[in-house]
Design an enzyme around this catalytic site. Structure first.
Site, short mmCIF file in Angstrom:
data_model
loop_
_atom_site.label_atom_id
_atom_site.label_comp_id
_atom_site.label_asym_id
_atom_site.label_seq_id
_atom_site.Cartn_x
_atom_site.Cartn_y
_atom_site.Cartn_z
N HIS A 162 -34.28 19.13 79.99
CA HIS A 162 -33.11 18.94 80.84
C HIS A 162 -32.11 18.00 80.17
O HIS A 162 -32.50 17.01 79.54
CB HIS A 162 -33.53 18.36 82.19
N HIS B 151 -41.02 16.15 86.74
CA HIS B 151 -40.26 15.40 85.73
C HIS B 151 -40.24 13.92 86.12
O HIS B 151 -39.18 13.32 86.29
CB HIS B 151 -38.85 15.96 85.59
N ASN C 24 -47.07 19.12 83.09
CA ASN C 24 -45.93 19.05 82.19
C ASN C 24 -44.84 18.14 82.73
O ASN C 24 -44.48 18.22 83.91
CB ASN C 24 -45.37 20.45 81.94
N ARG D 230 -57.17 3.94 84.98
CA ARG D 230 -56.74 2.93 85.95
C ARG D 230 -55.50 3.32 86.73
O ARG D 230 -55.16 2.69 87.72
CB ARG D 230 -56.50 1.59 85.23
N ASP E 228 -49.88 29.88 80.17
CA ASP E 228 -49.59 30.64 78.96
C ASP E 228 -50.41 30.19 77.76
O ASP E 228 -50.25 30.73 76.66
CB ASP E 228 -48.09 30.57 78.62
N HIS F 180 -48.50 25.51 77.50
CA HIS F 180 -48.15 24.37 78.34
C HIS F 180 -49.36 23.58 78.80
O HIS F 180 -49.27 22.35 78.97
CB HIS F 180 -47.34 24.85 79.55
N ASP G 125 -41.78 30.05 84.82
CA ASP G 125 -40.79 29.15 84.20
C ASP G 125 -39.97 29.93 83.17
O ASP G 125 -39.61 29.41 82.12
CB ASP G 125 -41.47 27.94 83.57
N GLY H 205 -38.96 25.80 79.00
CA GLY H 205 -39.38 26.94 79.78
C GLY H 205 -40.50 27.68 79.07
O GLY H 205 -41.12 27.16 78.13
#
Length: 380
Positions: A140, A194, A218, A226, A246, A249, A272, A307
């Site tokens: 991104h 994310h 991901n 911990r 796939d 990932h 994705d 992706g």
């Protein structure tokens, strides 16, 4: 003929298999799932074995058919993406906008609302960002990541009234529990992703209303001795979680461990997918950056995954043949489970449901697709 009857393959209804059964389609919908001995008269399509299953449901689709969902999105853009994925077996999808500007988000929301009654297979929208964690941007654009504000919330609340489903992927780093609660109470599905958040921060967001996690493992804080992180929260808390199966990932053994550890909620498959899905593109542009399609993966020029070069039927086959889950579980992860996660009336074979179906051969390769009772050529 008034009735189209599919037979010759075992039938997975979204939960269980039925042997020696037939599916009856009338006016684009399923009118019966019955033993062969009880099937009515009509046009019969007989398969030489294999499996008939509900049309697949994909909640994270960034693009397809050569186009991305972006700030230039129109009704035609969404139609192109939905059509491309229908040929790949996903008869209901949520086109997904990755982190972009405020104006881009508004454009996509408007296009989505226009698509609701006009684009077959459109199940709503998924906004992946821009309210992510700057520490976990993935592919991104970092410059567009920002906190959720009041204007954003008002825009989302208004848009949800015109959409069948709306997923908002965000991070606790850029959204407060109070903001998450407001979105959730309005019917928006808040998904955590994310994010470098702690287990406690994830728990707080889930308590506020978040009920999903985006592409498990991901771009998120990992499970530690911990600090369980977002991965630990996804596995132990009452949330559903998307998974990119796939072999790139997430390692197959990690998937096995996750499925064994998941205590509450369910894991579903996502593609994705990007613009190249259903096309022969070898590269494309993402927010001004070049994405390369090489060796079954999509990456930025610096090697960052961007992706996946994946279809849901491919993910189903991977789950069965490589991960080793049962066909029932793999098929449910690509149909009934994601449908239930967004409250969509698809993902099952039962009277009254849409005539959205797929056929796999005995090697778990897609051979046929129906959407609304109409056969479509398969390109998976």
């Amino acid at each position: 003929m008034d009735k189209l009857i599919l037979t010759g393959a075992r039938v997975f209804d979204g939960t269980a298999f039925h042997e020696n059964h037939a599916i009856v389609l009338e006016q684009g919908r399923i009118s019966a799932l019955c033993p062969i001995a009880e099937m009515p008269e009509g046009e019969v399509v007989e398969f030489p074995g294999g499996t008939l299953a509900p049309g697949l449901v994909d909640l994270q689709v960034n693009g397809g058919g050569g186009v991305m969902l972006d700030g230039h999105a129109t009704l035609e853009t969404i139609s192109t993406i939905c059509a491309a994925h229908a040929h790949l077996g996903a008869t209901t999808i949520l086109p997904t906008l990755i982190t972009d500007t405020r104006a881009a988000t508004q454009t996509v929301l408007a296009a989505g609302i226009a698509a609701v009654t006009r684009v077959p297979g459109f199940g709503g929208l998924h906004l992946e960002g821009p309210h992510l964690d700057p520490k976990r941007p993935g592919c991104h654009p970092p410059g567009c990541i920002r906190p959720l504000d009041e204007e954003d919330i008002e825009t989302l609340l208004e848009a949800k009234t015109g959409l069948p489903a709306l997923i908002m992927t965000l991070s606790p780093a850029n959204a407060t529990p109070e903001q998450i609660a407001r979105l959730s109470e309005a019917g928006i599905i808040v998904s955590l992703g994310h994010s470098e958040c702690s287990f406690a921060e994830a728990q707080e967001a889930i308590a506020a209303g978040a009920r999903m996690v985006t592409h498990l493992f991901n771009a998120m804080s990992q499970l530690g001795s911990r600090e369980p992180g977002l991965v630990g929260a996804a596995l132990s808390q009452p949330v559903s979680a998307g998974l990119i199966a796939d072999g790139i990932h997430v390692h197959p053994e990690t998937i096995r461990l996750a499925l064994a550890a998941k205590r509450q909620g369910e894991v579903f498959l996502v593609s994705d997918a990007m613009a190249c899905a259903g096309s022969d593109l070898t590269e494309f542009d993402l927010a001004g950056r070049r994405i390369l399609r090489r060796d079954g993966a999509l990456r930025l020029e610096d090697g960052t995954l961007a992706g996946a070069d994946l279809s849901l039927p491919q993910a189903v086959r991977f789950m069965i043949e490589t991960v080793g889950v049962s066909p029932e579980q793999a098929l449910a992860m690509a149909s009934r489970i994601p449908a239930e996660a967004i409250g969509a009336p698809v993902g099952r074979i039962a009277p009254g449901f849409a005539g959205d179906l797929v056929h796999f051969d005995d090697d778990w390769r897609l051979t046929e697709v129906w959407r609304g009772g109409q056969a479509k050529s398969s390109t998976a």
